[in-house]
Write a protein that holds these residues in place. Structure first.
Motif: not given
Length: 451
Positions: A143-169
């Motif tokens: 269930i968890g790993f099936n969601l990987a394409p959702v992150v990669a295809g929907t949210y991450w491309p909207q603003d990759q640098w903000i996404a990276l900073a938020t994930a790191a925080f």
């Protein structure tokens, strides 16, 4: 049920579920529980395309209902469940709207409630027989790993640098911050991402990226509060969701979509079972007689919330962590938390602020959260010492994991197919029980040896 023994213990002394601190301190603890559940409870409705304000309100209503069904013996908070996120993503990928989503989840909630009734009369051993740790761990992982394409295809491309900073925080906050602060890392990451996005707008201007609402890249601000300014301070959740369905809506039912979310029931059984055991260990009470009630109450709460367009629910580990830190197990604090959540849900301006969360921020948060969901499956395996030297576990689970995570489909008729999580879950359960208890022959042993 509504009479608590008032106590004022020394620091470090526990407060039992049937006890409470003076009301002033109880209210403070209730508010702390709201903060602890807050981040995940409104992030998951957003990623499912549902209304976070409605989810917050129903989390309060459902928590109070859960306490009543469990006779005030199981102190827990019901926040938004992540177990259906992957199924919802699959529904929307196949053209389903929010009514299809809530209809499928409503049926799953009724199934969970029925299982709770069965467990109540048959005993908790029924769960372990049908869904042993090897199976539940595999289902939660896919269930968890099936969601990987959702992150990669929907949210991450909207603003990759903000996404990276938020994930790191979020990673650093979850591990490096002390005590209670680490338990609200999702909430802190949201605030951090919001602030960084606002500063990026001021310093660098607008960004051009693809939004979930359309296929083409458009120029837009990272943070837009136009909806916040227009929202009222007090009122019931209203308006339309991104797909045009009303925020408060009735469900629509499709067997194809129902099958996509049913595997989430297994994850909820595992969550509720683990959480009840954790609470029992902390309080020193035998809560096995309330296991069925807890599972059934969660299922009924999920169905009830979905009936009005709300999000599915589950008992929250974040709030169990708060109890572990404070040693205050009083159910009175959870009633306060439920009331506070209901009041927040009746503030449309608050909901508008949540809905304005930048896509890059969600990209960073979901990058970590979805991975954590998958790794909870591995945690179940480790805690229950699942032996992968045994070919029953190694080979019996392998096909289902790949089918679920990889999105394998099985076309049954022209209008019906099984795929992804639904197919993976079926394969995990069927293959595991088909070989469970059988003698390990030379061939299977050799397979494991070569692996």
């Amino acid at each position: 049920m509504f009479k608590w023994e008032v106590v004022n213990p020394a620091p470090g002394e526990p407060v039992a579920p049937h006890q409470r601190l003076p009301w002033g301190r109880t209210v403070g603890l209730g508010a702390q529980h709201v903060v602890a559940m807050f981040g995940a409870t409104f992030v998951f409705p957003i990623v499912m395309g549902l209304d976070p304000n409605l989810a917050i309100m129903f989390s309060g209503i459902c928590t109070i209902g859960f306490l009543l069904v469990c006779n005030n013996k199981v102190p827990s908070y019901l926040g938004t469940s992540a177990s259906f996120v992957a199924g919802v993503a699959a529904i929307r990928a196949q053209g389903g709207d929010s009514a299809d989503v809530t209809g499928a989840i409503l049926v799953a909630g009724l199934v969970l409630a029925a299982i709770g009734v069965a467990v109540h009369f048959a005993g908790a051993g029924l769960i372990h027989k049908i869904l042993p740790p090897a199976v539940t761990g595999a289902v939660v992982m896919l269930i968890g790993f099936n969601l990987a394409p959702v992150v990669a295809g929907t949210y991450w491309p909207q603003d990759q640098w903000i996404a990276l900073a938020t994930a790191a925080f979020m990673v650093c906050a979850s591990v490096l911050l002390p005590g209670f602060w680490s338990r609200i890392a999702v909430f802190l990451a949201l605030i951090f991402g919001y602030i960084v996005s606002f500063l990026a707008d001021k310093l660098f201007g607008t960004i051009t990226s693809v939004l979930p609402t359309g296929p083409d890249a458009v120029e837009h601000d990272r943070v837009s509060w136009a909806g916040v300014k227009a929202a009222d301070w007090i009122g019931f959740p209203s308006g339309d969701l991104a797909d045009g369905v009303s925020v408060v809506h009735g469900p629509s039912f499709s067997m194809t979509f129902i099958l996509l979310v049913l595997p989430g029931v297994i994850a909820l059984i595992a969550e509720n079972t683990g959480h009840v055991k954790a609470v029992a260990e902390m309080t020193g009470d035998n809560l096995d007689p309330y296991m069925g009630r807890a599972i059934g109450a969660d299922g009924a709460a999920t169905a009830f919330a979905s009936l009005f367009g709300g999000s599915p629910t589950t008992t929250y580990a974040e709030n169990i962590g708060v109890m572990g830190a404070t040693k205050v197990y009083s159910t009175a604090a959870y009633y306060v938390a439920g009331i506070v959540a209901i009041l927040l849900g009746l503030c449309p301006k608050f909901g508008a602020i949540v809905n304005a969360t930048p896509g890059g921020v969600l990209g960073g948060i979901t990058l970590v959260l979805y991975g954590m969901i998958g790794l909870v499956g591995a945690k179940i395996w480790v805690e229950n010492r699942v032996d992968f030297g045994n070919p029953v576990n190694m080979v019996g689970l392998a096909a289902g994991l790949i089918a679920g995570i990889g999105g394998v489909t099985l076309k049954i008729t022209d209008d019906f197919e099984l795929g992804g999580i639904a197919l993976g879950t079926i394969l995990v359960i069927v293959f595991f029980h088909a070989v469970k208890g059988r003698s390990t022959d030379a061939t299977s042993g050799e397979v494991t040896k070569r692996l």
